[in-house]
Scaffold this motif. Structure first.
Motif, PDB file in Angstrom:
ATOM      1  N   LEU A 142       0.942  -1.507   0.029  1.00  0.00           N
ATOM      2  CA  LEU A 142      -0.033   0.208   0.014  1.00  0.00           C
ATOM      3  C   LEU A 142       0.891   1.270  -0.010  1.00  0.00           C
ATOM      4  O   LEU A 142       1.924   1.424   0.437  1.00  0.00           O
ATOM      5  N   GLY A 143       0.316   2.417  -0.502  1.00  0.00           N
ATOM      6  CA  GLY A 143       0.961   3.630  -0.907  1.00  0.00           C
ATOM      7  C   GLY A 143       1.692   4.454   0.432  1.00  0.00           C
ATOM      8  O   GLY A 143       2.689   4.463   0.586  1.00  0.00           O
ATOM      9  N   ASP A 144       0.930   4.735   1.405  1.00  0.00           N
ATOM     10  CA  ASP A 144       1.326   5.741   2.349  1.00  0.00           C
ATOM     11  C   ASP A 144       1.157   5.114   3.688  1.00  0.00           C
ATOM     12  O   ASP A 144       0.754   4.010   3.912  1.00  0.00           O
ATOM     13  N   PHE A 145       1.859   5.922   4.548  1.00  0.00           N
ATOM     14  CA  PHE A 145       1.759   5.387   6.166  1.00  0.00           C
ATOM     15  C   PHE A 145       0.575   5.107   6.685  1.00  0.00           C
ATOM     16  O   PHE A 145       0.110   4.044   7.039  1.00  0.00           O
ATOM     17  N   LEU A 146      -0.567   5.772   6.422  1.00  0.00           N
ATOM     18  CA  LEU A 146      -2.023   5.573   7.055  1.00  0.00           C
ATOM     19  C   LEU A 146      -2.542   4.446   6.314  1.00  0.00           C
ATOM     20  O   LEU A 146      -3.239   3.741   7.043  1.00  0.00           O
ATOM     21  N   LYS A 147      -2.222   4.191   5.019  1.00  0.00           N
ATOM     22  CA  LYS A 147      -2.976   2.823   4.462  1.00  0.00           C
ATOM     23  C   LYS A 147      -2.385   1.618   4.680  1.00  0.00           C
ATOM     24  O   LYS A 147      -2.640   0.487   4.995  1.00  0.00           O
ATOM     25  N   ARG A 148      -0.709   1.885   4.989  1.00  0.00           N
ATOM     26  CA  ARG A 148      -0.034   0.592   5.353  1.00  0.00           C
ATOM     27  C   ARG A 148      -0.488   0.260   6.884  1.00  0.00           C
ATOM     28  O   ARG A 148      -0.155  -0.762   7.118  1.00  0.00           O
ATOM     29  N   LEU A 149      -0.863   1.150   7.581  1.00  0.00           N
ATOM     30  CA  LEU A 149      -1.189   0.874   8.964  1.00  0.00           C
ATOM     31  C   LEU A 149      -2.368  -0.162   9.146  1.00  0.00           C
ATOM     32  O   LEU A 149      -2.209  -0.933  10.028  1.00  0.00           O
ATOM     33  N   HIS A 150      -3.220  -0.191   7.989  1.00  0.00           N
ATOM     34  CA  HIS A 150      -4.384  -0.896   8.280  1.00  0.00           C
ATOM     35  C   HIS A 150      -4.268  -2.431   8.011  1.00  0.00           C
ATOM     36  O   HIS A 150      -4.712  -3.310   8.521  1.00  0.00           O
ATOM     37  N   GLY A 151      -3.029  -2.852   7.254  1.00  0.00           N
ATOM     38  CA  GLY A 151      -2.748  -4.138   7.178  1.00  0.00           C
ATOM     39  C   GLY A 151      -2.543  -4.900   8.390  1.00  0.00           C
ATOM     40  O   GLY A 151      -3.203  -5.947   8.800  1.00  0.00           O
ATOM     41  N   PRO A 152      -1.528  -4.333   9.191  1.00  0.00           N
ATOM     42  CA  PRO A 152      -1.273  -5.148  10.323  1.00  0.00           C
ATOM     43  C   PRO A 152      -2.270  -5.020  11.587  1.00  0.00           C
ATOM     44  O   PRO A 152      -2.435  -5.874  12.266  1.00  0.00           O
ATOM     45  N   THR A 153      -2.856  -3.909  11.548  1.00  0.00           N
ATOM     46  CA  THR A 153      -3.923  -3.631  12.634  1.00  0.00           C
ATOM     47  C   THR A 153      -5.238  -4.191  12.627  1.00  0.00           C
ATOM     48  O   THR A 153      -5.822  -4.709  13.130  1.00  0.00           O
ATOM     49  N   LYS A 154      -5.573  -4.588  11.226  1.00  0.00           N
ATOM     50  CA  LYS A 154      -7.091  -5.227  10.967  1.00  0.00           C
ATOM     51  C   LYS A 154      -6.716  -6.782  10.773  1.00  0.00           C
ATOM     52  O   LYS A 154      -6.886  -7.334  11.494  1.00  0.00           O
ATOM     53  N   ALA A 155      -6.001  -6.930   9.392  1.00  0.00           N
ATOM     54  CA  ALA A 155      -6.164  -8.401   8.936  1.00  0.00           C
ATOM     55  C   ALA A 155      -5.137  -9.137   9.535  1.00  0.00           C
ATOM     56  O   ALA A 155      -5.630 -10.348   9.864  1.00  0.00           O
ATOM     57  N   THR A 156      -3.979  -8.817   9.847  1.00  0.00           N
ATOM     58  CA  THR A 156      -2.909  -9.598  10.210  1.00  0.00           C
ATOM     59  C   THR A 156      -3.604  -9.827  11.885  1.00  0.00           C
ATOM     60  O   THR A 156      -3.277 -10.965  12.375  1.00  0.00           O
ATOM     61  N   THR A 157      -4.035  -9.078  12.615  1.00  0.00           N
ATOM     62  CA  THR A 157      -4.430  -9.303  14.054  1.00  0.00           C
ATOM     63  C   THR A 157      -5.472 -10.519  13.979  1.00  0.00           C
ATOM     64  O   THR A 157      -5.557 -11.217  14.790  1.00  0.00           O
ATOM     65  N   LEU A 158      -6.465 -10.299  12.965  1.00  0.00           N
ATOM     66  CA  LEU A 158      -7.323 -11.248  12.809  1.00  0.00           C
ATOM     67  C   LEU A 158      -6.853 -12.719  12.535  1.00  0.00           C
ATOM     68  O   LEU A 158      -7.458 -13.614  13.129  1.00  0.00           O
ATOM     69  N   GLY A 159      -5.857 -12.515  11.599  1.00  0.00           N
ATOM     70  CA  GLY A 159      -5.320 -13.753  11.397  1.00  0.00           C
ATOM     71  C   GLY A 159      -4.472 -14.435  12.306  1.00  0.00           C
ATOM     72  O   GLY A 159      -4.763 -15.756  12.608  1.00  0.00           O
ATOM     73  N   VAL A 160      -3.881 -13.971  13.053  1.00  0.00           N
ATOM     74  CA  VAL A 160      -2.993 -14.177  14.086  1.00  0.00           C
ATOM     75  C   VAL A 160      -4.012 -14.916  15.251  1.00  0.00           C
ATOM     76  O   VAL A 160      -3.794 -16.099  16.062  1.00  0.00           O
ATOM     77  N   GLY A 161      -5.124 -14.028  15.470  1.00  0.00           N
ATOM     78  CA  GLY A 161      -6.001 -14.379  16.429  1.00  0.00           C
ATOM     79  C   GLY A 161      -6.958 -15.768  16.125  1.00  0.00           C
ATOM     80  O   GLY A 161      -7.072 -16.521  16.834  1.00  0.00           O
ATOM     81  N   CYS A 162      -7.137 -16.171  14.738  1.00  0.00           N
ATOM     82  CA  CYS A 162      -7.681 -17.379  14.253  1.00  0.00           C
ATOM     83  C   CYS A 162      -6.903 -18.544  14.557  1.00  0.00           C
ATOM     84  O   CYS A 162      -7.126 -19.611  15.108  1.00  0.00           O
ATOM     85  N   VAL A 163      -5.645 -18.295  14.162  1.00  0.00           N
ATOM     86  CA  VAL A 163      -4.434 -19.212  14.707  1.00  0.00           C
ATOM     87  C   VAL A 163      -4.292 -19.563  16.027  1.00  0.00           C
ATOM     88  O   VAL A 163      -4.274 -20.670  16.576  1.00  0.00           O
ATOM     89  N   LEU A 164      -4.272 -18.768  16.814  1.00  0.00           N
ATOM     90  CA  LEU A 164      -4.201 -18.686  18.230  1.00  0.00           C
ATOM     91  C   LEU A 164      -5.351 -19.591  18.804  1.00  0.00           C
ATOM     92  O   LEU A 164      -5.422 -20.337  19.646  1.00  0.00           O
ATOM     93  N   ILE A 165      -6.488 -19.197  18.397  1.00  0.00           N
ATOM     94  CA  ILE A 165      -7.859 -19.765  18.683  1.00  0.00           C
ATOM     95  C   ILE A 165      -7.636 -21.202  18.409  1.00  0.00           C
ATOM     96  O   ILE A 165      -8.208 -22.085  19.063  1.00  0.00           O
ATOM     97  N   ALA A 166      -7.340 -21.498  17.253  1.00  0.00           N
ATOM     98  CA  ALA A 166      -7.213 -22.972  16.758  1.00  0.00           C
ATOM     99  C   ALA A 166      -6.196 -23.756  17.758  1.00  0.00           C
ATOM    100  O   ALA A 166      -6.275 -24.931  18.028  1.00  0.00           O
ATOM    101  N   SER A 167      -5.197 -23.065  17.821  1.00  0.00           N
ATOM    102  CA  SER A 167      -4.170 -23.715  18.884  1.00  0.00           C
ATOM    103  C   SER A 167      -4.713 -24.158  20.029  1.00  0.00           C
ATOM    104  O   SER A 167      -4.601 -25.232  20.911  1.00  0.00           O
ATOM    105  N   MET A 168      -5.466 -23.091  20.670  1.00  0.00           N
ATOM    106  CA  MET A 168      -6.010 -23.310  21.926  1.00  0.00           C
ATOM    107  C   MET A 168      -7.135 -24.449  21.907  1.00  0.00           C
ATOM    108  O   MET A 168      -7.214 -25.250  22.827  1.00  0.00           O
ATOM    109  N   ILE A 169      -7.865 -24.331  20.908  1.00  0.00           N
ATOM    110  CA  ILE A 169      -8.928 -25.487  20.866  1.00  0.00           C
ATOM    111  C   ILE A 169      -8.136 -27.022  20.655  1.00  0.00           C
ATOM    112  O   ILE A 169      -8.663 -27.928  21.080  1.00  0.00           O
ATOM    113  N   TRP A 170      -7.244 -26.954  19.980  1.00  0.00           N
ATOM    114  CA  TRP A 170      -6.370 -28.422  19.998  1.00  0.00           C
ATOM    115  C   TRP A 170      -5.923 -28.899  20.991  1.00  0.00           C
ATOM    116  O   TRP A 170      -5.913 -30.047  21.582  1.00  0.00           O
ATOM    117  N   PHE A 171      -5.328 -27.766  21.849  1.00  0.00           N
ATOM    118  CA  PHE A 171      -4.637 -28.276  23.306  1.00  0.00           C
ATOM    119  C   PHE A 171      -5.707 -28.707  24.149  1.00  0.00           C
ATOM    120  O   PHE A 171      -5.498 -29.767  24.815  1.00  0.00           O
TER     121      PHE A 171
END
Length: 114
Positions: A33-62
Motif C-alpha cells: 500500500l502507498g502511504d503510512f496511513l494505508k499501510r497501517l491498516h494491514g497489520p492492525t486489521k487483517a493480520t491481527t484477525l489472522g493471528v487471532g484465528c491461529v491462536l484460537i485454533a491452537s487453543m482448541i487443539w490443546f
C-alpha cells in the motif's frame, strides 16, 4: 495423542486456513500500500484477525488433547487489546509530525460555525 473427531479437525483446519489468509493479506497490504496511513491498516486489521484465528485454533487443539491452554487465550486477548491502541498512537504521532495528513473538517460542522 488422542484422535480428534472429524468436525473438530475440520474446525481447527478452517481456523488455521482463515488465519493464514488474513495474515497473508495483512502482510501484503503492509508491503504494497502507498502511504503510512494505508499501510497501517494491514497489520492492525487483517493480520491481527489472522493471528487471532491461529491462536484460537491452537487453543482448541490443546484443550481437545486434555491440556488446559491459557497461554493462547492470554496472547489473543493481549493482541486484540494492544493492536488498536498502538495503531491509534502511531496515527496521532504521524499527524503531529505531518500536519497535512490531518482529516478535513466535516461540511456539517463548518456550516454550524457560520
Amino acid at each position: 495423542m488422542n484422535a480428534l473427531p472429524l468436525w473438530l479437525d475440520v474446525l481447527i483446519a478452517v481456523l488455521i486456513l482463515i488465519g493464514a489468509v488474513f495474515a497473508l493479506i495483512g502482510s501484503y497490504g503492509l508491503a504494497k500500500l502507498g502511504d503510512f496511513l494505508k499501510r497501517l491498516h494491514g497489520p492492525t486489521k487483517a493480520t491481527t484477525l489472522g493471528v487471532g484465528c491461529v491462536l484460537i485454533a491452537s487453543m482448541i487443539w490443546f484443550n481437545a488433547q486434555g491440556m488446559l491452554s491459557l497461554h493462547e487465550l492470554l496472547i489473543t486477548l493481549f493482541l486484540f487489546m494492544t493492536a488498536p491502541v498502538s495503531a491509534h498512537l502511531l496515527i496521532k504521532a504521524a499527524m503531529k509530525m505531518d500536519g497535512s495528513i490531518k482529516p478535513k473538517e466535516p461540511a456539517a460542522k463548518l456550516k454550524q460555525g457560520d
